[in-house]
Design a protein around this motif. Sequence first.
Motif, PDB file in Angstrom:
ATOM      1  N   LEU A   1       0.818  -1.218   0.000  1.00 11.01           N
ATOM      2  CA  LEU A   1       0.000   0.000   0.000  1.00 11.01           C
ATOM      3  C   LEU A   1       0.851   1.268   0.000  1.00 11.01           C
ATOM      4  O   LEU A   1       0.319   2.369   0.188  1.00 11.01           O
ATOM      5  CB  LEU A   1      -0.929   0.007   1.218  1.00 11.01           C
ATOM      6  CG  LEU A   1      -1.927  -1.146   1.325  1.00 11.01           C
ATOM      7  CD1 LEU A   1      -2.801  -0.979   2.556  1.00 11.01           C
ATOM      8  CD2 LEU A   1      -2.789  -1.251   0.072  1.00 11.01           C
ATOM      9  N   THR A   2       2.133   1.147  -0.209  1.00 16.61           N
ATOM     10  CA  THR A   2       3.035   2.297  -0.162  1.00 16.61           C
ATOM     11  C   THR A   2       2.580   3.410  -1.097  1.00 16.61           C
ATOM     12  O   THR A   2       2.366   3.190  -2.294  1.00 16.61           O
ATOM     13  CB  THR A   2       4.466   1.875  -0.537  1.00 16.61           C
ATOM     14  OG1 THR A   2       4.934   0.925   0.418  1.00 16.61           O
ATOM     15  CG2 THR A   2       5.402   3.072  -0.540  1.00 16.61           C
ATOM     16  N   GLY A   3       2.409   4.603  -0.547  1.00 17.53           N
ATOM     17  CA  GLY A   3       2.046   5.768  -1.336  1.00 17.53           C
ATOM     18  C   GLY A   3       0.594   5.879  -1.712  1.00 17.53           C
ATOM     19  O   GLY A   3       0.187   6.854  -2.354  1.00 17.53           O
TER      20      GLY A   3
ATOM     21  N   ALA B   1      -5.481   5.417  16.580  1.00 11.96           N
ATOM     22  CA  ALA B   1      -5.504   4.035  16.093  1.00 11.96           C
ATOM     23  C   ALA B   1      -5.409   3.959  14.561  1.00 11.96           C
ATOM     24  O   ALA B   1      -4.487   3.346  14.016  1.00 11.96           O
ATOM     25  CB  ALA B   1      -6.765   3.316  16.565  1.00 11.96           C
ATOM     26  N   LEU B   2      -6.346   4.568  13.860  1.00 13.04           N
ATOM     27  CA  LEU B   2      -6.390   4.423  12.407  1.00 13.04           C
ATOM     28  C   LEU B   2      -5.222   5.113  11.703  1.00 13.04           C
ATOM     29  O   LEU B   2      -4.578   4.531  10.823  1.00 13.04           O
ATOM     30  CB  LEU B   2      -7.715   4.953  11.872  1.00 13.04           C
ATOM     31  CG  LEU B   2      -8.916   4.032  12.087  1.00 13.04           C
ATOM     32  CD1 LEU B   2     -10.216   4.758  11.820  1.00 13.04           C
ATOM     33  CD2 LEU B   2      -8.823   2.800  11.217  1.00 13.04           C
ATOM     34  N   ARG B   3      -4.939   6.356  12.066  1.00 10.86           N
ATOM     35  CA  ARG B   3      -3.861   7.071  11.379  1.00 10.86           C
ATOM     36  C   ARG B   3      -2.499   6.379  11.573  1.00 10.86           C
ATOM     37  O   ARG B   3      -1.754   6.200  10.607  1.00 10.86           O
ATOM     38  CB  ARG B   3      -3.813   8.537  11.823  1.00 10.86           C
ATOM     39  CG  ARG B   3      -2.957   9.423  10.914  1.00 10.86           C
ATOM     40  CD  ARG B   3      -3.053  10.888  11.308  1.00 10.86           C
ATOM     41  NE  ARG B   3      -4.402  11.403  11.176  1.00 10.86           N
ATOM     42  CZ  ARG B   3      -4.925  11.854  10.047  1.00 10.86           C
ATOM     43  NH1 ARG B   3      -4.200  11.840   8.934  1.00 10.86           N
ATOM     44  NH2 ARG B   3      -6.155  12.323  10.013  1.00 10.86           N
ATOM     45  N   PRO B   4      -2.159   5.960  12.800  1.00  8.96           N
ATOM     46  CA  PRO B   4      -0.887   5.232  12.958  1.00  8.96           C
ATOM     47  C   PRO B   4      -0.836   3.928  12.161  1.00  8.96           C
ATOM     48  O   PRO B   4       0.217   3.565  11.631  1.00  8.96           O
ATOM     49  CB  PRO B   4      -0.828   4.963  14.467  1.00  8.96           C
ATOM     50  CG  PRO B   4      -1.630   6.052  15.077  1.00  8.96           C
ATOM     51  CD  PRO B   4      -2.749   6.287  14.113  1.00  8.96           C
ATOM     52  N   LEU B   5      -1.966   3.213  12.075  1.00  9.68           N
ATOM     53  CA  LEU B   5      -1.988   1.963  11.313  1.00  9.68           C
ATOM     54  C   LEU B   5      -1.618   2.209   9.862  1.00  9.68           C
ATOM     55  O   LEU B   5      -0.744   1.522   9.293  1.00  9.68           O
ATOM     56  CB  LEU B   5      -3.372   1.319  11.399  1.00  9.68           C
ATOM     57  CG  LEU B   5      -3.631   0.140  10.454  1.00  9.68           C
ATOM     58  CD1 LEU B   5      -2.704  -1.030  10.768  1.00  9.68           C
ATOM     59  CD2 LEU B   5      -5.094  -0.296  10.513  1.00  9.68           C
ATOM     60  N   PHE B   6      -2.258   3.193   9.232  1.00  4.71           N
ATOM     61  CA  PHE B   6      -2.019   3.421   7.814  1.00  4.71           C
ATOM     62  C   PHE B   6      -0.711   4.173   7.554  1.00  4.71           C
ATOM     63  O   PHE B   6      -0.146   4.085   6.461  1.00  4.71           O
ATOM     64  CB  PHE B   6      -3.221   4.116   7.185  1.00  4.71           C
ATOM     65  CG  PHE B   6      -4.399   3.196   7.044  1.00  4.71           C
ATOM     66  CD1 PHE B   6      -4.390   2.195   6.089  1.00  4.71           C
ATOM     67  CD2 PHE B   6      -5.484   3.292   7.907  1.00  4.71           C
ATOM     68  CE1 PHE B   6      -5.452   1.316   5.971  1.00  4.71           C
ATOM     69  CE2 PHE B   6      -6.553   2.419   7.800  1.00  4.71           C
ATOM     70  CZ  PHE B   6      -6.536   1.423   6.831  1.00  4.71           C
TER      71      PHE B   6
ATOM     72  N   THR C   1       1.092   4.551   3.722  1.00  6.66           N
ATOM     73  CA  THR C   1       0.117   5.201   2.855  1.00  6.66           C
ATOM     74  C   THR C   1       0.149   6.708   3.075  1.00  6.66           C
ATOM     75  O   THR C   1       0.783   7.206   3.999  1.00  6.66           O
ATOM     76  CB  THR C   1      -1.308   4.688   3.140  1.00  6.66           C
ATOM     77  OG1 THR C   1      -1.714   5.156   4.434  1.00  6.66           O
ATOM     78  CG2 THR C   1      -1.381   3.176   3.089  1.00  6.66           C
ATOM     79  N   VAL C   2      -0.557   7.426   2.199  1.00  5.10           N
ATOM     80  CA  VAL C   2      -0.748   8.863   2.371  1.00  5.10           C
ATOM     81  C   VAL C   2      -2.139   9.059   2.972  1.00  5.10           C
ATOM     82  O   VAL C   2      -3.147   8.923   2.277  1.00  5.10           O
ATOM     83  CB  VAL C   2      -0.625   9.604   1.026  1.00  5.10           C
ATOM     84  CG1 VAL C   2      -0.890  11.093   1.220  1.00  5.10           C
ATOM     85  CG2 VAL C   2       0.752   9.372   0.416  1.00  5.10           C
ATOM     86  N   VAL C   3      -2.203   9.332   4.273  1.00  4.94           N
ATOM     87  CA  VAL C   3      -3.486   9.463   4.969  1.00  4.94           C
ATOM     88  C   VAL C   3      -3.951  10.909   4.871  1.00  4.94           C
ATOM     89  O   VAL C   3      -3.193  11.838   5.189  1.00  4.94           O
ATOM     90  CB  VAL C   3      -3.362   9.047   6.446  1.00  4.94           C
ATOM     91  CG1 VAL C   3      -4.734   9.023   7.104  1.00  4.94           C
ATOM     92  CG2 VAL C   3      -2.690   7.683   6.578  1.00  4.94           C
ATOM     93  N   LEU C   4      -5.182  11.107   4.437  1.00  9.74           N
ATOM     94  CA  LEU C   4      -5.707  12.459   4.273  1.00  9.74           C
ATOM     95  C   LEU C   4      -5.746  13.205   5.604  1.00  9.74           C
ATOM     96  O   LEU C   4      -5.964  12.595   6.663  1.00  9.74           O
ATOM     97  CB  LEU C   4      -7.120  12.408   3.698  1.00  9.74           C
ATOM     98  CG  LEU C   4      -7.260  11.874   2.275  1.00  9.74           C
ATOM     99  CD1 LEU C   4      -8.723  11.871   1.867  1.00  9.74           C
ATOM    100  CD2 LEU C   4      -6.456  12.695   1.299  1.00  9.74           C
TER     101      LEU C   4
END
Length: 204
Positions: free
Chosen positions: A105-107, A128-133, A138-141
């Motif tokens: 899922l890189t990038g 929880a969610l932001r650290p996971l992604f 990934t690029v988290v909005l």
Amino acid sequence: MKLVAVSAGLSTPSSTRLLADRLTDTVRDELADQGHKADVDVIELRALAVAIANNLVTGFPPPQLAAAIEAVTSADGLVTVTPVFSASYSGLFKSFFDLIDPGALTGKTVLIGATGGTPRHSLVLEHALRPLFTYLRTVVLPTGVYAASEDWGSGSDAHTEGLPARIRRAGREMASILVARATDPLPEDDLALSKKKLSDLRFD
């Protein structure tokens, strides 16, 4: 563009699936306004629960689960929504992403969302969610969307945005990033090199 929503709702219907649909619809509409068409695929983890458990034990995904993983890893953008259990994402949600190779899922652009019975759980997006992604590279909005039971049908006031406004803001952010990447994509060689460099990094 290919947009995939992952919903970890357990009931039918569920507020988690409803939020996933609202978010993907908004992203698709925003993309259409900018002259881009998006194909949307929704993955209901509830239907894959047994397959996910078996894969964790055997190491081999059955065809339906393998297709879901392929859809996620090949998407241009992901919308991910989980119900909150014990102040975190659900076990089903985490188990699914545990099956995906950390570098796959890189990038990738990811919009995070969650649902719960009380506003007290809204920080689940950040702890929880932001650290996971982020771990999955990934690029988290910037904008995540949390919906408590009381948010459905509510409007905004002088101090807070209502749920529809948060959904629109997140949708605009995702559409803007996807359009920017579509109009000025990273060359494949550079993308492969970037992924390799990221995979070689160690966080000791």
